[in-house]
Every structure is written in structure tokens, then in C-alpha cells.
Write an enzyme that holds these catalytic residues in place. Sequence first.
Site, PDB file in Angstrom:
ATOM      1  N   LYS A 196       7.871  -8.742 -10.416  1.00 12.01           N
ATOM      2  CA  LYS A 196       7.551  -7.912  -9.256  1.00 12.01           C
ATOM      3  C   LYS A 196       6.081  -8.061  -8.874  1.00 12.01           C
ATOM      4  O   LYS A 196       5.743  -8.081  -7.674  1.00 12.01           O
ATOM      5  CB  LYS A 196       7.877  -6.443  -9.543  1.00 12.01           C
ATOM      6  CG  LYS A 196       7.553  -5.486  -8.386  1.00 12.01           C
ATOM      7  CD  LYS A 196       8.316  -5.847  -7.106  1.00 12.01           C
ATOM      8  CE  LYS A 196       7.909  -4.981  -5.922  1.00 12.01           C
ATOM      9  NZ  LYS A 196       8.354  -3.583  -6.023  1.00 12.01           N
ATOM     10  N   LYS A 201      -1.874  -0.264  -5.251  1.00 15.56           N
ATOM     11  CA  LYS A 201      -1.525  -0.102  -6.666  1.00 15.56           C
ATOM     12  C   LYS A 201      -0.892  -1.377  -7.217  1.00 15.56           C
ATOM     13  O   LYS A 201      -1.240  -1.848  -8.307  1.00 15.56           O
ATOM     14  CB  LYS A 201      -0.581   1.092  -6.803  1.00 15.56           C
ATOM     15  CG  LYS A 201      -0.059   1.354  -8.201  1.00 15.56           C
ATOM     16  CD  LYS A 201       1.332   0.781  -8.438  1.00 15.56           C
ATOM     17  CE  LYS A 201       2.381   1.421  -7.528  1.00 15.56           C
ATOM     18  NZ  LYS A 201       3.740   0.922  -7.836  1.00 15.56           N
TER      19      LYS A 201
END
Length: 295
Positions: free
Chosen positions: A170, A238
Site C-alpha cells: 500500500k 500520512k
Amino acid sequence: MTTIGFIGLGIMGGPMAANLVRAGHTVLGYDLGQARVDQLVAAGGRAAADAADAATADVIITMLPDSPDVEAVALGEGGVLEHAKPGALYIDMSTVRPETARRLAHAAAVKGVRTLDAPVSGGEPGAIEGRLSIMVGGLEGDFEEARPLFEVLGATVVLVGPAGAGQTVKAANQLVVGGTYALVAEALVLLEASGLDGKTGLDVLAGGLAGSRILELKRESMAERRFAPGFRIDLHHKDMGIAVAAARDAEVALPMTGLVAQLVAAARSQGHGALDHSALLKVIENLSGRAPVKE
């Protein structure tokens, strides 16, 4: 059919949980926002009293914003691992640090709970349509048990390695997505500064080798400066931090990733954190001295 405790019913988690309900599963939903729980109940789900209540299900899924949120819900007092039944399957579909996924897997094993880290890509449209890409880390047997649930939620479902591997893949996904948004933004600024119609130019790019899923889905909204969040800049900031940290841990140099991380950070510092990550266009406009078009 399976009883699923689903914790985190936001932009992504809400439609994912609803899809599981439509597939015939019993879904106990919990979220800090009561309106989100009510929406799931209206779709046929059930309201969990709290995270501990949701954790009593056969399968527990979390879809939360960041590593500290997952750690608090999973490892904290009254959390998932305190209340999950031995043998339960805990699937974290949030995007968190790979080391967080490995820490959860270790802590869960001590409790007799099985885990998978299964972050997703595809944004809100993919969550609504059940066409997410799901990259899974964990044991093959647990993955095969969860596969029927994943196939409700996603069109691409792959076991990519052991615990934490899903989160590493990811991170790679997010650096590619961020870089593509930055380049599409630059292309649009170049086209318009040259006196051309940006939308027409992006239409042409989308049909050639430069074509991408981002151009397919976002070229019109970017040309029109519509930045309603499907995935917020705050969250991509983030995620870029996770990618940069993963590169450091792997001892590799990813210079483009570092640059894109700075552009995303600039978008956030300029007050665009709540906008869609396509709002990187605003940063490129500012760098070029182009007057941004108001949304």
C-alpha cells in the site's frame, strides 16, 4: 454467512460495511459518529454498542485513519484483542505502518486471534462499487478463509506476503498515486498557461500511453477545480510519511517519493488538508504563480 464486527464507518468503511450487509452477512457496525452507525442500520446492519461489542463477532474488521487509531482500538483497554474470541479473524483494512501490522499480528497470536493486514486502494468510488484493490499480508489459510469477504469488497484481491506485507505494498501504491496526481497537475498547468483548453488536453492524454486510472476518474474534476474529498490530503500526507519511513527501513533511495511527500505536505500547510488529494493542483498553481480558480 458470517457475523462481522466492522469498526470505522467513514468514507471508505461505511460503503464497505454496507456491501457486506447486501451480500447477506450480519454486520455489527461501530463508529464514533452516530450518524454513520445509523446509516449502516438503515442499510440493514446492526449497531454495536462499542468497539468491544463489535469485537465479539467471528470476523472483526477495522477501517481507521492512522496507526495510533488502530493501536488504540486493537490493543487498548476494552479493545479488539481484549474481547475477541480465540480463533477469531481480525482484519485491519486501514492504511498503517508495516511495523504496526506486524505488532498487531504478534499481539493477536498471543491471544489466539488470527490477523490479516489488508489495506485497500480505489477510493470512495471503489468502496461503493465493491471494486477495490486489496493487498493482503498474513497466512495463506487465513487469507483463503477471508477471500469470500474480500471478493465482496474488491475486484483485485492478492495475498502479497506475510504480516505487514500488505501495508508495504500500500505504501508503494500511495507513492505512485501521489506522483501521478502531481504530474497530472503539472500537465494541466502547462496546458492552460500555453493558452490551451486543459480539459481537452487531458482527454487526449487519457487516451494514450500517459493514460491512467487517475486521468480516467479525475481529469474533469481537476480541470474544473472540484476537490470534494474522495481521499483527503491529510490522509495522503500520512501515507507519504509511511512510504518515506518504509524506504528508510529498506535502505533504498526514493527521490521522487521524497519530492511528492513535500508537495503533499505543502498542500496540507497551505490549508488544503480536507480537500481531495487531486488538490495537489493548487500547490503546482502556486509554485507557477498562476491564479487559482475558485471552486
